[in-house]
Scaffold this motif. Sequence first.
Motif, PDB file in Angstrom:
ATOM      1  N   ASP A  75       4.643   3.932 -10.670  1.00 21.26           N
ATOM      2  CA  ASP A  75       5.488   5.103 -10.418  1.00 21.26           C
ATOM      3  C   ASP A  75       4.890   5.845  -9.224  1.00 21.26           C
ATOM      4  O   ASP A  75       3.957   5.335  -8.597  1.00 21.26           O
ATOM      5  N   GLU A  76       5.396   7.017  -8.918  1.00 17.87           N
ATOM      6  CA  GLU A  76       4.950   7.683  -7.688  1.00 17.87           C
ATOM      7  C   GLU A  76       3.489   8.160  -7.766  1.00 17.87           C
ATOM      8  O   GLU A  76       2.931   8.597  -6.770  1.00 17.87           O
ATOM      9  N   LYS A 103       7.092  -0.637  -3.327  1.00 19.53           N
ATOM     10  CA  LYS A 103       7.687   0.483  -2.596  1.00 19.53           C
ATOM     11  C   LYS A 103       9.012   0.909  -3.237  1.00 19.53           C
ATOM     12  O   LYS A 103       9.291   2.106  -3.379  1.00 19.53           O
ATOM     13  N   ARG A 110       9.712   0.935  -6.166  1.00 14.91           N
ATOM     14  CA  ARG A 110       9.436   1.699  -7.395  1.00 14.91           C
ATOM     15  C   ARG A 110       8.591   2.932  -7.113  1.00 14.91           C
ATOM     16  O   ARG A 110       7.989   3.508  -8.009  1.00 14.91           O
ATOM     17  N   LYS A 111       8.504   3.286  -5.843  1.00 16.36           N
ATOM     18  CA  LYS A 111       7.844   4.515  -5.379  1.00 16.36           C
ATOM     19  C   LYS A 111       6.333   4.563  -5.565  1.00 16.36           C
ATOM     20  O   LYS A 111       5.734   5.633  -5.546  1.00 16.36           O
ATOM     21  N   LYS A 147       2.473   4.266  -4.443  1.00 13.73           N
ATOM     22  CA  LYS A 147       1.841   4.584  -3.158  1.00 13.73           C
ATOM     23  C   LYS A 147       1.202   3.305  -2.619  1.00 13.73           C
ATOM     24  O   LYS A 147       0.371   2.696  -3.302  1.00 13.73           O
TER      25      LYS A 147
END
Length: 366
Positions: free
Chosen positions: A269-270, A295, A297-298, A300
């Motif tokens: 996740d992010e 990416k 799926r956000k 980093k």
Amino acid sequence: EKGGYDHFMLKEIFEQPTSIYDCLRGRLDANAGSITLSGIEQHADKIINANRIIIIACGTSWHAGLTAEYIIEELCRINVEVEYASEFRYRNPIINEGDVILAISQSGETADTLVAIENAKSKGATILGVVNVVGSSIARASHAGVYTHAGPEIGVASTKAFTAQLTVLTMIALKLAYVKGTLSMHRYRELLKELDSVPEKVAWILNHQKSIKRIAEKYKDAHSFLYLGRGYNFPIALEGALKLKEISYIHAEGYPAAEMKHGPIALVDENLPVVFVATKDTYHEKILSNMQEIKARKGKLIAVVTEGDEVASKLCDDVLVVPEADEIIAPLLNVIPLQLLSYYIGVAKGYDVDKPRNLAKSVTVE
Ligand code: M6R
């Protein structure tokens, strides 16, 4: 004592151009096209005709062994297995006289590795040691071996000993490939030249490390990291994750990039930094698509990329750049920015990076 560095770990990371050079010196002659390793030469026929080579080690040394499996199988076409010494010694493994054991150890005193090779020796296997400490127990228990000549490693987290192990193991693979005739002369010579250029390329990486500190600050509060790589860089992902765990006490997992979709992708996740070892090699297109999956799926994205690789760089939030290198040699370079990343994260969190909690420099108890 620390030679002007804040910690032994940083000093040892920065010693690597020299320690790798010392390891190659008197052994590799790229111009003459020769590698001299007397310990290996004495047993060369036995090794190239072995049923299999079983590599035994623990921790970081095990990661060097896993990298060597990929390299030896590719260059020499000899069957290689890699085992954790602690598993090998207790599981009644099948050992035959034609087996060759390659034990890897910085200290030469790791209890599990020592007992594992003594067991294998009693069953008739030939024992080769790749050891840093001269005259240590594992060096003495081996029939022959190659010292890594990295000099004393004080930091509990292994850095320069690892790159010296990879250097020795690559030389062993090239020597065996030469004796066995599994490489064209052109490819053999090309790899010798590549290996010869490693100290210079490591120095280049160390001189370009300014952004790593900033990246470390940015991610230091993450609760968990994923490290992904494929092929020769899969063991480097494992090593990157181990370094981070040891120094910064952040949970980190190393994984083969393609295994991600079999489970770990659920974690993305992010908030999750994902570190890819994504230099240009045979697997490059595949790893780029793995990066895209993260990416989307956000997650980093941080990646070790080859200098000038705009495609990979554009996908990432942050990049750690290394010079171009043959894929066989690349692991030796790619681990350097990961060592620095864990060092700077540990320092940013205020931890004692030279003596992480709960760890001992050599594990002489089982
Ligand atoms: O001395 P050895 O190479 O036999 O040690 C093996 C491991 O204990 C060692 O690599 C350990 O994992 C280090 N703390 C890694 O940084």
